[in-house]
Design a protein around this motif. Structure first.
Motif, PDB file in Angstrom:
ATOM      1  N   GLN A  81       0.860  -1.185   0.000  1.00 49.76           N
ATOM      2  CA  GLN A  81       0.000   0.000   0.000  1.00 49.76           C
ATOM      3  C   GLN A  81       0.891   1.228   0.000  1.00 49.76           C
ATOM      4  O   GLN A  81       1.688   1.428   0.917  1.00 49.76           O
ATOM      5  N   MET A  82       0.748   2.032  -1.041  1.00 49.34           N
ATOM      6  CA  MET A  82       1.579   3.220  -1.198  1.00 49.34           C
ATOM      7  C   MET A  82       0.710   4.462  -1.094  1.00 49.34           C
ATOM      8  O   MET A  82      -0.198   4.645  -1.917  1.00 49.34           O
ATOM      9  N   ASN A  83       0.964   5.262  -0.087  1.00 48.55           N
ATOM     10  CA  ASN A  83       0.218   6.498   0.150  1.00 48.55           C
ATOM     11  C   ASN A  83       1.141   7.708   0.002  1.00 48.55           C
ATOM     12  O   ASN A  83       2.370   7.573   0.029  1.00 48.55           O
ATOM     13  N   SER A  84       0.536   8.869  -0.131  1.00 52.60           N
ATOM     14  CA  SER A  84       1.297  10.125  -0.244  1.00 52.60           C
ATOM     15  C   SER A  84       2.400   9.998  -1.286  1.00 52.60           C
ATOM     16  O   SER A  84       3.553  10.375  -1.056  1.00 52.60           O
ATOM     17  N   LEU A  85       2.028   9.491  -2.447  1.00 51.61           N
ATOM     18  CA  LEU A  85       3.020   9.239  -3.488  1.00 51.61           C
ATOM     19  C   LEU A  85       3.622  10.549  -4.008  1.00 51.61           C
ATOM     20  O   LEU A  85       2.945  11.578  -4.104  1.00 51.61           O
ATOM     21  N   LYS A  86       4.906  10.452  -4.347  1.00 49.04           N
ATOM     22  CA  LYS A  86       5.661  11.598  -4.848  1.00 49.04           C
ATOM     23  C   LYS A  86       6.179  11.285  -6.251  1.00 49.04           C
ATOM     24  O   LYS A  86       6.340  10.105  -6.601  1.00 49.04           O
ATOM     25  N   PRO A  87       6.462  12.290  -7.049  1.00 47.04           N
ATOM     26  CA  PRO A  87       7.018  12.031  -8.382  1.00 47.04           C
ATOM     27  C   PRO A  87       8.275  11.163  -8.329  1.00 47.04           C
ATOM     28  O   PRO A  87       8.494  10.351  -9.243  1.00 47.04           O
ATOM     29  N   GLU A  88       9.066  11.297  -7.283  1.00 45.77           N
ATOM     30  CA  GLU A  88      10.284  10.489  -7.173  1.00 45.77           C
ATOM     31  C   GLU A  88      10.014   9.016  -6.863  1.00 45.77           C
ATOM     32  O   GLU A  88      10.938   8.205  -6.856  1.00 45.77           O
ATOM     33  N   ASP A  89       8.759   8.666  -6.617  1.00 43.74           N
ATOM     34  CA  ASP A  89       8.391   7.257  -6.453  1.00 43.74           C
ATOM     35  C   ASP A  89       8.171   6.578  -7.802  1.00 43.74           C
ATOM     36  O   ASP A  89       7.962   5.358  -7.853  1.00 43.74           O
ATOM     37  N   THR A  90       8.193   7.347  -8.871  1.00 42.54           N
ATOM     38  CA  THR A  90       8.013   6.794 -10.207  1.00 42.54           C
ATOM     39  C   THR A  90       9.120   5.801 -10.529  1.00 42.54           C
ATOM     40  O   THR A  90      10.310   6.120 -10.416  1.00 42.54           O
ATOM     41  N   ALA A  91       8.713   4.580 -10.896  1.00 42.95           N
ATOM     42  CA  ALA A  91       9.680   3.519 -11.166  1.00 42.95           C
ATOM     43  C   ALA A  91       8.930   2.265 -11.600  1.00 42.95           C
ATOM     44  O   ALA A  91       7.701   2.207 -11.510  1.00 42.95           O
ATOM     45  N   VAL A  92       9.685   1.293 -12.047  1.00 40.38           N
ATOM     46  CA  VAL A  92       9.146  -0.056 -12.210  1.00 40.38           C
ATOM     47  C   VAL A  92       9.343  -0.767 -10.874  1.00 40.38           C
ATOM     48  O   VAL A  92      10.457  -0.790 -10.338  1.00 40.38           O
ATOM     49  N   TYR A  93       8.267  -1.306 -10.355  1.00 39.42           N
ATOM     50  CA  TYR A  93       8.296  -1.989  -9.069  1.00 39.42           C
ATOM     51  C   TYR A  93       8.342  -3.501  -9.299  1.00 39.42           C
ATOM     52  O   TYR A  93       7.502  -4.053 -10.023  1.00 39.42           O
ATOM     53  N   TYR A  94       9.309  -4.144  -8.672  1.00 40.18           N
ATOM     54  CA  TYR A  94       9.524  -5.574  -8.837  1.00 40.18           C
ATOM     55  C   TYR A  94       9.250  -6.313  -7.534  1.00 40.18           C
ATOM     56  O   TYR A  94       9.734  -5.913  -6.466  1.00 40.18           O
ATOM     57  N   CYS A  95       8.496  -7.387  -7.643  1.00 40.02           N
ATOM     58  CA  CYS A  95       8.273  -8.264  -6.513  1.00 40.02           C
ATOM     59  C   CYS A  95       9.463  -9.218  -6.387  1.00 40.02           C
ATOM     60  O   CYS A  95      10.048  -9.642  -7.397  1.00 40.02           O
ATOM     61  N   ASN A  96       9.798  -9.568  -5.149  1.00 45.66           N
ATOM     62  CA  ASN A  96      10.929 -10.441  -4.889  1.00 45.66           C
ATOM     63  C   ASN A  96      10.548 -11.513  -3.890  1.00 45.66           C
ATOM     64  O   ASN A  96       9.805 -11.247  -2.939  1.00 45.66           O
ATOM     65  N   TYR A  97      11.040 -12.726  -4.133  1.00 43.51           N
ATOM     66  CA  TYR A  97      10.836 -13.843  -3.216  1.00 43.51           C
ATOM     67  C   TYR A  97      12.207 -14.406  -2.848  1.00 43.51           C
ATOM     68  O   TYR A  97      13.062 -14.581  -3.724  1.00 43.51           O
ATOM     69  N   ALA A  98      12.388 -14.716  -1.563  1.00 45.88           N
ATOM     70  CA  ALA A  98      13.628 -15.347  -1.112  1.00 45.88           C
ATOM     71  C   ALA A  98      13.284 -16.407  -0.078  1.00 45.88           C
ATOM     72  O   ALA A  98      12.662 -16.102   0.948  1.00 45.88           O
ATOM     73  N   GLY A  99      13.705 -17.652  -0.367  1.00 41.26           N
ATOM     74  CA  GLY A  99      13.457 -18.726   0.578  1.00 41.26           C
ATOM     75  C   GLY A  99      14.157 -19.994   0.159  1.00 41.26           C
ATOM     76  O   GLY A  99      14.166 -20.322  -1.026  1.00 41.26           O
ATOM     77  N   ASN A 100      14.763 -20.683   1.131  1.00 41.58           N
ATOM     78  CA  ASN A 100      15.425 -21.957   0.872  1.00 41.58           C
ATOM     79  C   ASN A 100      16.433 -21.842  -0.269  1.00 41.58           C
ATOM     80  O   ASN A 100      16.470 -22.685  -1.177  1.00 41.58           O
ATOM     81  N   ARG A 101      17.216 -20.803  -0.225  1.00 46.24           N
ATOM     82  CA  ARG A 101      18.287 -20.530  -1.200  1.00 46.24           C
ATOM     83  C   ARG A 101      17.758 -20.261  -2.608  1.00 46.24           C
ATOM     84  O   ARG A 101      18.519 -20.288  -3.574  1.00 46.24           O
ATOM     85  N   ILE A 102      16.477 -20.031  -2.752  1.00 50.76           N
ATOM     86  CA  ILE A 102      15.894 -19.644  -4.039  1.00 50.76           C
ATOM     87  C   ILE A 102      15.521 -18.167  -3.967  1.00 50.76           C
ATOM     88  O   ILE A 102      14.925 -17.715  -2.995  1.00 50.76           O
ATOM     89  N   ARG A 103      15.891 -17.429  -5.018  1.00 56.13           N
ATOM     90  CA  ARG A 103      15.483 -16.025  -5.114  1.00 56.13           C
ATOM     91  C   ARG A 103      14.875 -15.813  -6.497  1.00 56.13           C
ATOM     92  O   ARG A 103      15.462 -16.188  -7.507  1.00 56.13           O
ATOM     93  N   SER A 104      13.685 -15.204  -6.499  1.00 58.90           N
ATOM     94  CA  SER A 104      12.988 -14.984  -7.761  1.00 58.90           C
ATOM     95  C   SER A 104      12.508 -13.550  -7.847  1.00 58.90           C
ATOM     96  O   SER A 104      12.275 -12.896  -6.827  1.00 58.90           O
TER      97      SER A 104
END
Length: 115
Positions: A81-104
């Motif tokens: 949840q992103m509130n009070s967004l600013k122009p500097e928040d502009t970007a591509v947002y990537y989801c990340n998973y890390a577990g049991n030596r796997i990172r995706s």
């Protein structure tokens, strides 16, 4: 292998809000950390937020107090949840998973903050 699918990006005016979602599938380890990173044009990818299956969260100072991460372990889904967004928040947002030596990584979702 773990696959991630993000949704919820878009265009929003400064001061507005957006909610991102990311669902994981595949060989998900019961103990893991899921989170978000972002990359603006010409900049390095940076950490935004993360939360463990135990509910422990971390944020950098740049988003603390404005962004909130949560997760539904039964659905293998994490939200941002992103509130009070600013122009500097502009970007591509990537989801990340890390577990049991796997990172995706997810393919990314564009967030644009502009009037």
């Amino acid at each position: 292998q773990v696959q991630l699918v993000e949704s919820g990006g878009g265009l929003v005016q400064p001061g507005g809000s957006l909610r991102l979602s990311c669902t994981a599938s595949g060989s998900i380890f019961s103990i893991n950390t899921m989170g978000w990173y972002r990359q603006a044009p010409g900049k390095q990818r940076e950490f935004v937020a993360e939360m463990s299956t135990g509910g422990v969260s971390n944020y950098p100072n740049s988003v603390k107090g404005r962004f909130t991460i949560s997760r539904d372990n039964a659905k293998n889904t994490v939200y941002l949840q992103m509130n009070s967004l600013k122009p500097e928040d502009t970007a591509v947002y990537y989801c990340n998973y890390a577990g049991n030596r796997i990172r995706s990584w997810g393919p990314g979702t564009q967030v644009t903050v502009s009037s």
